[in-house]
Design an enzyme around this catalytic site. Structure first.
Site, PDB file in Angstrom:
ATOM      1  N   SER A  56      33.705  37.964  44.139  1.00 58.29           N
ATOM      2  CA  SER A  56      32.900  36.910  43.498  1.00 58.29           C
ATOM      3  C   SER A  56      31.903  36.366  44.515  1.00 58.29           C
ATOM      4  CB  SER A  56      33.810  35.779  43.015  1.00 58.29           C
ATOM      5  OG  SER A  56      34.350  35.091  44.137  1.00 58.29           O
ATOM      6  N   ASP A  93      31.556  40.307  40.956  1.00 60.09           N
ATOM      7  CA  ASP A  93      32.063  39.550  39.805  1.00 60.09           C
ATOM      8  C   ASP A  93      31.151  38.335  39.557  1.00 60.09           C
ATOM      9  OD1 ASP A  93      33.930  38.899  37.839  1.00 60.09           O
ATOM     10  OD2 ASP A  93      35.196  37.749  39.218  1.00 60.09           O
ATOM     11  N   ASP A 115      25.819  37.910  35.067  1.00 64.14           N
ATOM     12  CA  ASP A 115      26.365  37.017  34.049  1.00 64.14           C
ATOM     13  C   ASP A 115      25.283  36.051  33.581  1.00 64.14           C
ATOM     14  OD1 ASP A 115      27.689  35.245  32.480  1.00 64.14           O
ATOM     15  OD2 ASP A 115      29.274  34.767  33.930  1.00 64.14           O
ATOM     16  N   HIS A 191      38.865  31.428  31.889  1.00 67.26           N
ATOM     17  CA  HIS A 191      39.214  31.504  33.309  1.00 67.26           C
ATOM     18  C   HIS A 191      40.227  30.435  33.717  1.00 67.26           C
ATOM     19  CE1 HIS A 191      35.246  33.639  33.409  1.00 67.26           C
ATOM     20  NE2 HIS A 191      35.975  34.449  34.145  1.00 67.26           N
ATOM     21  N   HIS A 234      37.245  39.146  30.556  1.00 69.74           N
ATOM     22  CA  HIS A 234      37.451  38.244  31.696  1.00 69.74           C
ATOM     23  C   HIS A 234      38.595  37.291  31.342  1.00 69.74           C
ATOM     24  CE1 HIS A 234      33.856  38.786  34.371  1.00 69.74           C
ATOM     25  NE2 HIS A 234      33.614  39.649  33.393  1.00 69.74           N
ATOM     26  N   GLY A 235      38.954  36.469  32.311  1.00 67.45           N
ATOM     27  CA  GLY A 235      39.920  35.400  32.030  1.00 67.45           C
ATOM     28  C   GLY A 235      41.213  35.902  31.428  1.00 67.45           C
ATOM     29  N   SER A 237      44.339  36.498  32.884  1.00 65.60           N
ATOM     30  CA  SER A 237      45.639  36.282  33.520  1.00 65.60           C
ATOM     31  C   SER A 237      46.648  35.822  32.475  1.00 65.60           C
ATOM     32  CB  SER A 237      45.514  35.223  34.620  1.00 65.60           C
ATOM     33  OG  SER A 237      45.040  35.818  35.806  1.00 65.60           O
ATOM     34  N   ASN A 277      40.079  41.644  33.688  1.00 66.28           N
ATOM     35  CA  ASN A 277      39.926  40.887  34.944  1.00 66.28           C
ATOM     36  C   ASN A 277      41.098  39.938  35.170  1.00 66.28           C
ATOM     37  OD1 ASN A 277      37.414  42.059  34.908  1.00 66.28           O
ATOM     38  ND2 ASN A 277      36.297  40.163  35.254  1.00 66.28           N
ATOM     39  N   SER A 280      43.652  34.688  38.629  1.00 66.38           N
ATOM     40  CA  SER A 280      44.558  33.523  38.694  1.00 66.38           C
ATOM     41  C   SER A 280      46.023  33.920  38.886  1.00 66.38           C
ATOM     42  CB  SER A 280      44.431  32.684  37.422  1.00 66.38           C
ATOM     43  OG  SER A 280      43.137  32.154  37.323  1.00 66.38           O
TER      44      SER A 280
HETATM   45  P1  13P Z   1      41.639  34.720  35.373  1.00 72.14           P
HETATM   46  O1  13P Z   1      41.262  33.352  35.818  1.00 72.14           O
HETATM   47  O2  13P Z   1      42.274  34.685  34.010  1.00 72.14           O
HETATM   48  O3  13P Z   1      42.495  35.449  36.336  1.00 72.14           O
HETATM   49  O4  13P Z   1      40.285  35.575  35.192  1.00 72.14           O
HETATM   50  C1  13P Z   1      39.659  36.160  36.305  1.00 72.14           C
HETATM   51  C2  13P Z   1      38.299  36.675  35.981  1.00 72.14           C
HETATM   52  O5  13P Z   1      37.863  36.747  34.857  1.00 72.14           O
HETATM   53  C3  13P Z   1      37.466  37.098  37.120  1.00 72.14           C
HETATM   54  O6  13P Z   1      36.182  37.440  36.721  1.00 72.14           O
HETATM   55  O1  G3H Z   2      36.054  34.473  37.426  1.00 76.83           O
HETATM   56  C1  G3H Z   2      36.189  33.946  38.524  1.00 76.83           C
HETATM   57  C2  G3H Z   2      37.152  34.496  39.503  1.00 76.83           C
HETATM   58  O2  G3H Z   2      38.437  34.023  39.266  1.00 76.83           O
HETATM   59  C3  G3H Z   2      36.661  34.244  40.887  1.00 76.83           C
HETATM   60  O3  G3H Z   2      36.894  32.932  41.269  1.00 76.83           O
HETATM   61  O4  G3H Z   2      34.657  32.155  42.050  1.00 76.83           O
HETATM   62  O5  G3H Z   2      36.771  30.999  42.794  1.00 76.83           O
HETATM   63  O6  G3H Z   2      36.189  33.274  43.649  1.00 76.83           O
HETATM   64  P1  G3H Z   2      36.074  32.296  42.522  1.00 76.83           P
HETATM   65 ZN    ZN Z   3      35.484  36.253  35.035  1.00 73.55          ZN
END
Ligand code: 13P
Ligand code: G3H
Ligand code: ZN
Length: 332
Positions: A56, A93, A115, A191, A234-235, A237, A277, A280
């Site tokens: 990221s 990312d 994005d 996220h 994404h998001g 977890s 992705n 978390s």
């Molecule tokens: P989580 O916060 O659900 O792990 O998603 C991570 C993500 O989308 C990174 O781009």
């Molecule tokens: O989608 C975001 C990822 O979880 C990356 O998080 O921007 O804190 O590194 P970060």
């Molecule tokens: Zn993401």
């Protein structure tokens, strides 16, 4: 100028083709440090899974982009040393500007995300198209992920009246105009560790929060309009409650933690969703173990003695995901 091929990395074209056809999704795990990278590679080699290493903008700032890029190169050699050459993608990312994507492309990333999902539609198209034109014109084709629809945060309203879900009627136009290689969509994931407010969930036995299901109807509609096109979630977890409990047992406070159930991700991975992705969950696993070590061994002060067990737990978690959730195990 460094091409990703010089680092031993691959782009996502062939990997996504195979994943869509094979009904599985590639893991996209974020990394910011050596232990996370080691865990990702150990798990991927052990399960013979291809893998996407995600960096990221925050990771670049935290860890230094050159170090991260060279760690990805090291990851290729590390996998080889562990006994199995797996395909490894180095992916930006949530890139938020053309300049950031360009910089990553020129320094060895094999894939980038632009994005533009928060922009008005036409601006998202223009920005995404500009990044694709640059990425695709490189000597070694760099793949681009775009995004349509805004992922709900805990502050946002995800009810259908005020939806920021991806609108299926826009996807063909967006992909046609921009030439993106994959598309991140919004169907109810978000996220972080609190993906829904408690009032959006129902309560299961023991008061466990059960989140509203993902919008598989929107996913099906998108697939109908773009048959076989690589879709990204994404998001994603799952926010394992075991980790939340360990963190809280040893002094942490993670109120209202709720993630996406594994069965729903498994179901999504069988469709055109070919990249999932996860960040978390890794944070939770590491935090849980580090808190436990600190609580049980208050005199410990060697970082290897708490980062090592955290890394082992992370590896276990990622191997579990590759085998039981994403279905990517055995596909390398
Ligand atoms: P989580 O916060 O659900 O792990 O998603 C991570 C993500 O989308 C990174 O781009
Ligand atoms: O989608 C975001 C990822 O979880 C990356 O998080 O921007 O804190 O590194 P970060
Ligand atoms: Zn993401």
């Amino acid at each position: 100028m460094t091409s990703y091929k010089e680092l031993g990395l691959v782009n996502t074209v062939e990997l996504f083709k195979k994943a869509v056809k094979g009904g599985y999704a590639l893991p996209a795990y974020n990394f910011n440090n050596m232990e996370q990278m080691q865990a990702i590679i150990q798990a991927s080699v052990e399960t013979k899974s291809p893998v996407i290493l995600q960096v990221s903008a925050g990771a670049r700032k935290y860890a230094n982009q050159n170090l991260l890029r060279n760690m990805a190169k090291g990851a290729v050699e590390y996998a080889h040393e562990l006994g199995y050459d797996i395909p490894i993608v180095l992916h930006l990312d949530h890139g938020d500007s053309f300049e950031l994507c360009k910089d990553c492309i020129e320094t060895g990333f094999s894939s980038v995300m632009i994005d533009g999902s928060h922009l008005p539609y036409d601006e998202n198209v223009a920005l995404t198209k500009k990044v694709c034109e640059f990425a695709h014109s490189q000597k070694d084709y760099v793949t681009v992920e775009g995004e349509l629809g805004v992922l709900a945060g805990v502050e946002d309203d995800v009810s259908s009246e005020h939806s920021n879900y991806t609108q299926p009627e826009e996807v063909q136009d967006f992909v046609g105009k921009t030439k993106v290689d994959s598309l991140a969509i919004s169907i109810g994931t978000s996220h972080g560790r609190t993906k829904f407010k408690p009032e959006q969930c129902t309560r299961g036995p023991n008061g466990i929060l059960i989140p509203p299901p993902l919008r598989f109807d929107i996913l099906a509609e998108i697939e109908k309009r773009l048959p076989g096109f690589p879709i990204v979630l994404h998001g994603s977890s799952s926010v394992p409650q075991e980790y939340v409990e360990i963190v809280e047992k040893f002094g942490g406070k993670l109120t209202d933690s709720v993630g996406i159930p594994e069965e729903q991700l498994r179901q999504a991975a069988k469709s055109a969703v070919c990249k999932i992705n996860v960040d978390s969950d890794g944070r939770l696993a590491m935090t849980a173990i580090i808190r436990k070590v600190f609580a049980e061994k208050p005199d410990e002060f060697d970082p290897r003695k708490y980062l090592g067990p955290a890394r082992d737990e992370l590896k276990k978690l990622y191997a579990h995901k590759n085998v039981n959730v994403l279905g990517s195990a055995g596909q390398a």
